[in-house]
Design a protein around this motif. Structure first.
Motif, PDB file in Angstrom:
ATOM      1  N   ASP A   1     -31.527 -18.305  18.036  1.00  0.00           N
ATOM      2  CA  ASP A   1     -31.908 -16.941  17.676  1.00  0.00           C
ATOM      3  C   ASP A   1     -30.634 -16.164  17.366  1.00  0.00           C
ATOM      4  OD1 ASP A   1     -33.056 -14.520  17.272  1.00  0.00           O
ATOM      5  OD2 ASP A   1     -33.925 -14.304  19.276  1.00  0.00           O
TER       6      ASP A   1
ATOM      7  N   ASP B   1     -27.861 -15.971  10.265  1.00  0.00           N
ATOM      8  CA  ASP B   1     -29.083 -15.181  10.264  1.00  0.00           C
ATOM      9  C   ASP B   1     -30.028 -15.660   9.155  1.00  0.00           C
ATOM     10  OD1 ASP B   1     -30.935 -13.278  10.929  1.00  0.00           O
ATOM     11  OD2 ASP B   1     -30.019 -11.715   9.679  1.00  0.00           O
ATOM     12  N   VAL B   2     -31.337 -15.693   9.463  1.00  0.00           N
ATOM     13  CA  VAL B   2     -32.373 -16.098   8.522  1.00  0.00           C
ATOM     14  C   VAL B   2     -33.521 -15.104   8.633  1.00  0.00           C
ATOM     15  CG1 VAL B   2     -34.032 -17.884   7.896  1.00  0.00           C
ATOM     16  CG2 VAL B   2     -31.750 -18.527   8.657  1.00  0.00           C
ATOM     17  N   ASP B   3     -34.083 -14.714   7.490  1.00  0.00           N
ATOM     18  CA  ASP B   3     -35.234 -13.813   7.481  1.00  0.00           C
ATOM     19  C   ASP B   3     -36.437 -14.560   8.036  1.00  0.00           C
ATOM     20  OD1 ASP B   3     -36.923 -11.742   7.123  1.00  0.00           O
ATOM     21  OD2 ASP B   3     -36.969 -11.816   4.936  1.00  0.00           O
ATOM     22  N   GLU B   4     -36.876 -14.165   9.226  1.00  0.00           N
ATOM     23  CA  GLU B   4     -37.936 -14.876   9.930  1.00  0.00           C
ATOM     24  C   GLU B   4     -39.256 -14.122   9.808  1.00  0.00           C
ATOM     25  OE1 GLU B   4     -36.284 -16.812  13.760  1.00  0.00           O
ATOM     26  OE2 GLU B   4     -35.238 -14.903  13.538  1.00  0.00           O
TER      27      GLU B   4
ATOM     28  N   ASP C   1     -36.113  -9.998  12.982  1.00  0.00           N
ATOM     29  CA  ASP C   1     -34.826  -9.757  12.331  1.00  0.00           C
ATOM     30  C   ASP C   1     -34.304  -8.367  12.678  1.00  0.00           C
ATOM     31  OD1 ASP C   1     -34.978 -12.269  11.082  1.00  0.00           O
ATOM     32  OD2 ASP C   1     -36.251 -11.434   9.504  1.00  0.00           O
TER      33      ASP C   1
ATOM     34  N   GLU D   1     -34.617 -26.594  13.171  1.00  0.00           N
ATOM     35  CA  GLU D   1     -35.597 -27.079  14.134  1.00  0.00           C
ATOM     36  C   GLU D   1     -34.922 -27.869  15.246  1.00  0.00           C
ATOM     37  OE1 GLU D   1     -38.503 -29.321  12.079  1.00  0.00           O
ATOM     38  OE2 GLU D   1     -39.286 -27.605  10.933  1.00  0.00           O
TER      39      GLU D   1
ATOM     40  N   GLU E   1     -30.379 -20.141  12.010  1.00  0.00           N
ATOM     41  CA  GLU E   1     -31.159 -19.986  13.245  1.00  0.00           C
ATOM     42  C   GLU E   1     -32.531 -20.637  13.139  1.00  0.00           C
ATOM     43  OE1 GLU E   1     -32.400 -16.015  14.125  1.00  0.00           O
ATOM     44  OE2 GLU E   1     -32.427 -15.411  12.029  1.00  0.00           O
ATOM     45  N   SER E   2     -32.966 -20.956  11.906  1.00  0.00           N
ATOM     46  CA  SER E   2     -34.262 -21.608  11.711  1.00  0.00           C
ATOM     47  C   SER E   2     -34.195 -23.118  11.875  1.00  0.00           C
ATOM     48  CB  SER E   2     -34.800 -21.274  10.316  1.00  0.00           C
ATOM     49  OG  SER E   2     -33.897 -21.725   9.309  1.00  0.00           O
TER      50      SER E   2
ATOM     51  N   GLN F   1     -43.067 -13.592   4.228  1.00  0.00           N
ATOM     52  CA  GLN F   1     -42.902 -13.872   5.648  1.00  0.00           C
ATOM     53  C   GLN F   1     -44.190 -13.495   6.376  1.00  0.00           C
ATOM     54  OE1 GLN F   1     -40.453 -15.513   6.860  1.00  0.00           O
ATOM     55  NE2 GLN F   1     -39.274 -15.517   4.938  1.00  0.00           N
TER      56      GLN F   1
ATOM     57  N   ASP G   1     -41.208  -7.907  13.657  1.00  0.00           N
ATOM     58  CA  ASP G   1     -40.226  -8.660  12.884  1.00  0.00           C
ATOM     59  C   ASP G   1     -39.026  -8.943  13.782  1.00  0.00           C
ATOM     60  OD1 ASP G   1     -38.637  -9.810  11.031  1.00  0.00           O
ATOM     61  OD2 ASP G   1     -38.262  -7.993   9.861  1.00  0.00           O
TER      62      ASP G   1
END
Length: 788
Positions: free
Chosen positions: A334, A374-377, A409, A280, A277-278, A466, A407
């Motif tokens: 997202d 999913d990515v830890d944002e 996530d 660009e 999801e990160s 983060q 957050d």
């Protein structure tokens, strides 16, 4: 004709029946039906002659393979009686080397194999010569040996290998290329050089025209995708293709050029990709390709997304090098909002050939499924930026505003707020780490920093790596905490001849505050200064004020400077005011009001003398000259004793007082008593402004108790300058220089004067006016020197 050459061919007399019999002489003799036409001195004449014959040509086959010399023919003359008195001579092409003649019998032989392709005929000349005298017995004759062609050369193509192409799917009979073969044999004799073409390899795809060598397609709908290259072998055979003819071959490489007769096709109906999801915007997600059997521009494919729920989230473009469809991210992804997208992609040719549209649609579709990982944002603030306001008089700890970050996530980790101190080096603000409330940490000043731009950070407690950031712009609101003051330093003067109510200066004010409605200043005099004031302040109602005089005429002798306090108030709340002092100098001005000079120091230093000043100086010099001339005339009339008895030159003694002295004790610069008593000089006193060693003892002169002439002269000059209305308004220097003998004062120079303090009476200096008051105080007292 007495003699002739009989040319006989060696065996084939029957083959010579078609030859033409011609006589060819080297002289002007022509044989015509038994008549000899000769040219004599008187012109042409006909003479009867014996008929003789000569064969003009010999025929000789090329490529003779026998071991002996090849017999060509025989020469014989009618003059030859067989007694051996004549011999035959051969000359011309190849005579003596290629062709030999028996001088006795006249037989001609060829010594080498002849090749028609090298030389087709030879021209020779023959002559019968008397052996004893060496003279020809008849004129020289010319004949030709022609080489008969045989088929000894095979056809040769202009190229060993031909390269050609023809579009695929071409109709039968479409020309491809033309081949050409040549034969070096004689094309005018028999069929040795007549060539025909045939195809040895390449059937049934191609054919060749026998006479022209044009290769054509022989099979319909040849498909390049099935077979692209063909090798065709063409034979060229002479003798019109008959048995025994010679032949040559050439290879023709034929390729089928591509036409757009194949649509693009996806090798599979469904594709699957995954991306974080990160990813660009603009980054690739995956590649798909629709295969096209065509090549070049016929294989160019254009990709489009024509459906699916990811139409707005993804885009596709064509890689020109690989003809692949590159799927890219169109909008930020997202994972928490949507995890899987489906798009429908279509591929179609960009260059269509109308002839093959009936073969079907030249496009294909495929389905693409994209999974979002999913990515830890980092934490995300509610806004992209914040703008806050606070008054500059806010106390420390005042709340300015709050920010909120969360957050994104699924774990929903708690966050901790902080200020990036690189953006707040002075630590003007602080933030609550738990709720994001921003407070003041130091006193603020809008006039120093109207804006503060800081950066706030939100860090995940579970994963401190983060970190989210947001800019905060804090505007400092103005309050009325600065009093107005003069906009600049004013150098103001008033003329001595000024009238009442005359404006002498316009002043304005500035204020560091910045009210919303703009500045509004009020100008006035303080209440205590308005009583008996010489000047007044008039408010112009436009943030300026005029300084006006309240009386007529000022005297710089009475008062040279006035200090006028001006109260300046603003229109803010609470009202701020300040008192600024305006210094006004009294100056002398001309009729137009232009300042000429002031009391102590001129406010404006002119770069040069004005015209009026020059005229005044000239007038003073003229007046002084007239006074000196009158004084000298009066002396001669009265025949009085001269004041100056020294025989030395008189020099003016000019003393400049441009600094403050040491009071009454400073008596070393100039002693006025020298004018009255030369004995008053004190030998023990040294000059303070020069080195003592450089002083020389002064020459003493005859003492004089009192010189009335000098005193009267000085009083007269003083009175004239005091009553002169044209004199300048400042202290002037009058120069007294006249000559004479027998003066009891001798030289007026202090350098050659001597006096004694006890013999002088300086009380009369008090009568000279206020200008000599200082001298009177210094020398008039009895104990002035003693006290010092």
């Amino acid at each position: 004709m007495s003699t002739c050459l009989l040319i006989v061919l060696w065996a084939c007399l029957s083959q010579l029946g078609d030859a033409k019999a011609l006589f060819e002489r080297t002289t002007d003799v022509v044989v015509k039906e038994g008549m000899v036409v000769g040219r004599g001195d008187d012109g042409w004449a006909l003479k009867r002659s014996k008929r003789g014959w000569m064969w003009n040509q010999f025929f000789l086959l090329e490529e003779y393979t026998g071991s002996d010399y090849q017999y060509v023919g025989k020469l014989h003359s009618d003059q030859d009686k067989g007694d051996g008195t004549l011999k035959y001579v051969l000359s011309g092409d190849g005579a003596g080397s290629l062709f030999l003649i028996d001088e006795n019998s006249g037989d001609i032989h060829a010594t080498k194999r002849l090749d028609r392709e090298e030389k087709a005929y030879y021209t020779l000349r023959a002559q019968a010569v008397n052996k004893r005298t060496g003279r020809p017995v008849e004129p020289e004759s010319q004949f030709v040996i022609k080489i008969h062609d045989i088929n000894d050369n095979e056809p040769k193509f202009t190229k060993d290998t031909y390269i050609a192409s023809v579009p695929e799917m071409s109709d039968v009979g479409t020309p491809v290329v033309q081949v050409t073969a040549t034969d070096d044999d004689d094309a005018t004799y028999g069929n040795s050089a007549r060539v025909v073409y045939s195809i040895l390899q390449g059937q049934p795809y191609f054919s060749v025209e026998p006479d022209t060598g044009i290769i054509r397609t022989a099979l319909a709908n040849m498909n390049r995708e099935n077979k692209e290259k063909y090798q065709v072998v063409i034979q060229a055979k002479d003798m019109a293709g008959q048995i025994g003819g010679l032949s040559g071959t050439a290879t023709v490489n034929i390729s089928l050029s591509d036409v757009n007769d194949n649509p693009p096709r996806f090798p599979q109906g469904t594709y699957q990709f995954s991306t974080p999801e990160s990813t660009e915007v603009g980054s690739p997600v995956g590649r798909i390709k629709a295969n096209d059997a065509d090549v070049g521009e016929n294989a160019e494919v254009k990709y489009n997304i024509i459906g699916g729920d990811g139409v707005d989230m993804f885009d596709i473009m064509t890689d020109k090098d690989t003809q692949e469809g590159v799927i890219t991210v169109k909008r930020p992804l997202d994972y928490e909002r949507k995890k899987i997208y489906t798009i429908k992609v279509q591929a179609e040719n960009t260059h269509l050939d109308p002839r093959f549209l009936l073969l079907g649609p030249f496009k294909d579709t495929a389905t693409v499924k994209i999974t979002v990982e999913d990515v830890d944002e980092p934490p995300v603030f509610e806004r992209a930026s914040y703008i806050m306001e606070v008054k500059e008089d806010a106390s420390i700890g005042t709340l300015i505003g709050s920010v909120i970050a969360a957050d994104p996530d699924a774990s929903k980790s708690l966050v901790r707020y902080s200020i990036d101190r690189l953006t707040d080096l002075d630590r003007m603000f602080n933030i609550h780490s738990g709720n994001g409330s921003i407070i003041t940490f130091k006193h603020l000043d809008r006039e120093s920093f109207p804006w503060h731009n800081i950066t706030l950070t939100a860090t995940e407690i579970n994963n401190p790596k983060q970190v989210g950031r947001v800019p905060v712009y804090i505007r400092i609101l103005d309050i009325n905490d600065n009093a107005p003051e003069f906009a600049t330093f004013y150098e103001t003067f008033v003329c001595e001849n000024a009238k009442a109510g005359q404006r002498i200066q316009t002043v304005s004010a500035v204020d560091n505050d910045d009210p919303i409605g703009g500045h509004k200043f009020f100008f006035s005099l303080p209440a205590e200064a308005s009583v008996n004031a010489n000047f007044t302040v008039r408010d112009n109602k436009d943030n300026t004020a005029g300084i006006l005089t309240r009386q007529s005429g000022f005297s710089r002798m009475e008062r040279s400077t006035y200090l006028v306090p001006v109260v300046i108030s603003d229109g803010g709340y609470p009202m701020q005011s300040s008192t600024s002092t305006l210094t006004i100098r009294v100056c002398t001005c001309d009729r137009e009001g232009n300042m000429q000079s002031c009391n102590a120091e001129p406010l404006i230093l002119p770069a040069g003398l004005s015209t009026g000043a020059l005229i005044a100086i000239l007038l003073c010099i003229i007046i002084l000259l007239i006074i000196v001339m009158l004084f000298a005339g009066l002396r001669r009339q009265k025949k009085k004793e001269p004041l100056i008895i020294s025989k030395e030159d008189v020099r003016d003694n000019i003393v400049s007082y441009n600094d403050e002295g040491g009071g009454e004790e400073d008596t070393q610069a100039f002693d006025i008593g020298t004018l009255r008593n030369p004995e008053a000089i004190d030998d023990n006193k040294l000059r303070r402004d020069i080195i003592p060693e450089t002083l020389f003892p002064s020459r003493r002169t005859a003492p004089t108790r009192d010189n009335a002439d000098v005193r009267d002269f000085i009083n007269q000059r003083l009175q004239e300058n005091d009553t002169d209305p044209t004199a300048p308004p400042y202290d002037s220097l009058a120069t007294y220089a006249y000559e004479g003998n027998g003066s009891i004062a001798e030289s007026l120079s202090s350098l050659e004067s001597a006096t004694t303090e006890g013999d002088q009476d300086y009380n009369y200096l008090s009568e000279w006016g206020p200008r000599f008051k200082k001298l009177a105080d210094m020398y008039g007292g009895e104990d002035s020197d003693k006290d010092s």
